[in-house]
Design an enzyme around this catalytic site. Structure first.
Site, mmCIF file in Angstrom:
data_model
loop_
_atom_site.group_PDB
_atom_site.id
_atom_site.type_symbol
_atom_site.label_atom_id
_atom_site.label_comp_id
_atom_site.label_asym_id
_atom_site.label_seq_id
_atom_site.Cartn_x
_atom_site.Cartn_y
_atom_site.Cartn_z
ATOM 1 N N ASN A 83 18.319 -19.169 6.592
ATOM 2 C CA ASN A 83 18.833 -20.221 5.650
ATOM 3 C C ASN A 83 19.729 -20.967 6.477
ATOM 4 O O ASN A 83 20.258 -21.006 7.613
ATOM 5 C CB ASN A 83 19.333 -19.499 4.508
ATOM 6 C CG ASN A 83 19.133 -20.354 3.161
ATOM 7 O OD1 ASN A 83 19.386 -21.650 3.323
ATOM 8 N ND2 ASN A 83 18.709 -19.470 2.164
ATOM 9 N N HIS A 138 35.675 -12.180 25.071
ATOM 10 C CA HIS A 138 36.558 -12.313 26.155
ATOM 11 C C HIS A 138 37.202 -11.040 26.352
ATOM 12 O O HIS A 138 37.028 -10.069 25.495
ATOM 13 C CB HIS A 138 37.648 -13.246 25.701
ATOM 14 C CG HIS A 138 37.270 -14.551 25.400
ATOM 15 N ND1 HIS A 138 36.753 -15.465 26.318
ATOM 16 C CD2 HIS A 138 36.755 -15.193 24.175
ATOM 17 C CE1 HIS A 138 36.166 -16.740 25.771
ATOM 18 N NE2 HIS A 138 36.510 -16.524 24.327
ATOM 19 N N THR A 196 30.389 -4.886 14.781
ATOM 20 C CA THR A 196 30.955 -4.899 15.989
ATOM 21 C C THR A 196 30.268 -3.934 16.920
ATOM 22 O O THR A 196 30.494 -3.892 18.054
ATOM 23 C CB THR A 196 32.416 -4.812 16.083
ATOM 24 O OG1 THR A 196 32.555 -3.374 15.253
ATOM 25 C CG2 THR A 196 33.343 -5.588 15.228
ATOM 26 N N ARG A 234 30.258 -0.856 8.562
ATOM 27 C CA ARG A 234 30.064 0.789 8.622
ATOM 28 C C ARG A 234 28.823 0.968 7.973
ATOM 29 O O ARG A 234 28.662 0.197 6.888
ATOM 30 C CB ARG A 234 31.278 1.769 8.499
ATOM 31 C CG ARG A 234 31.785 1.574 7.024
ATOM 32 C CD ARG A 234 32.932 2.203 6.600
ATOM 33 N NE ARG A 234 33.423 2.062 5.157
ATOM 34 C CZ ARG A 234 32.770 3.025 4.346
ATOM 35 N NH1 ARG A 234 32.012 3.957 4.535
ATOM 36 N NH2 ARG A 234 33.336 3.089 2.982
#
Length: 202
Positions: free
Chosen positions: A88, A118, A178, A193
């Site tokens: 979308n 980084h 992550t 999670r």
């Protein structure tokens, strides 16, 4: 070995690389122009087959799928989309490393897939002139993103580099992913999670 590599080659190899860099800027500018032409097709009544071919010319691979412009990418050529996907509007791809999306995956509006990152150490993020302290370059590293088949990525989710999302997994709206997620789970939150497993229907 790395001294003989360009900054772009280092980026593609998953090594730290410095920016600004003339070659990287040139490739990004060329990709931006391809991106602009595709975004101009929004609401134009263009034949979907024509837009699909434009996407195949701009991306690494694009199956029998659908993008709803506007979309935004850094290079385009490092994006690989399977068949029967629906992606979308206002999705952002920072595709210094490969981004792969499996068949029949749905991606809601305003999702970001960000391969660039980084160092946590400020001394490793920036190169300065040792005498003047003036900025010389920033240091980045890119890691690939893989989204499996039959996934659903909710609106506003952010997927970071190095993440693999297993087949059939749903990521809740606004989640920040992550770490990699297994197949057939619902994950949400920041950082995301696993909330529960997704049972097989029937």
């Amino acid at each position: 070995m790395t001294d003989a590599m360009t900054e772009f080659e280092k980026m593609r190899a998953g090594l730290p690389y410095s920016n600004p860099d003339p070659e990287i800027f040139r490739l990004q500018a060329e990709a931006s122009e391809r991106n602009r032409r595709i975004n101009e097709t929004a609401g134009s009544g263009i034949d979907p087959a024509v837009r699909r071919q434009m996407l195949r010319d701009a991306l690494g691979a694009f199956g029998e799928s659908f993008f709803n412009p506007p979309i935004h990418w850094e290079y385009g050529k490092h994006i690989f989309v399977g068949d029967r996907c629906l992606i979308n509007s206002n999705i952002t791809f920072m595709d210094g490393a490969d981004i792969r999306i499996g068949d029949e995956t749905l991606i809601a509006p305003n999702v970001m897939l960000i391969t660039a990152g980084h160092s946590l150490l400020p001394e490793e993020r920036v190169i300065t002139d040792p005498e003047t302290g003036a900025f010389r370059a920033g240091i980045s590293i890119n890691k690939p993103i893989t989204i499996g088949k039959q996934c659903w990525i909710g609106a506003g989710a952010i997927i970071l580099g190095g993440v693999t999302i297993g087949d059939g997994t749903t990521v809740g709206a606004g989640a920040v992913v992550t770490r990699s997620l297994p197949p057939r789970v619902f994950a949400a939150g920041n950082p995301a999670r696993v909330i529960r497993e997704i049972p097989v229907a029937g």
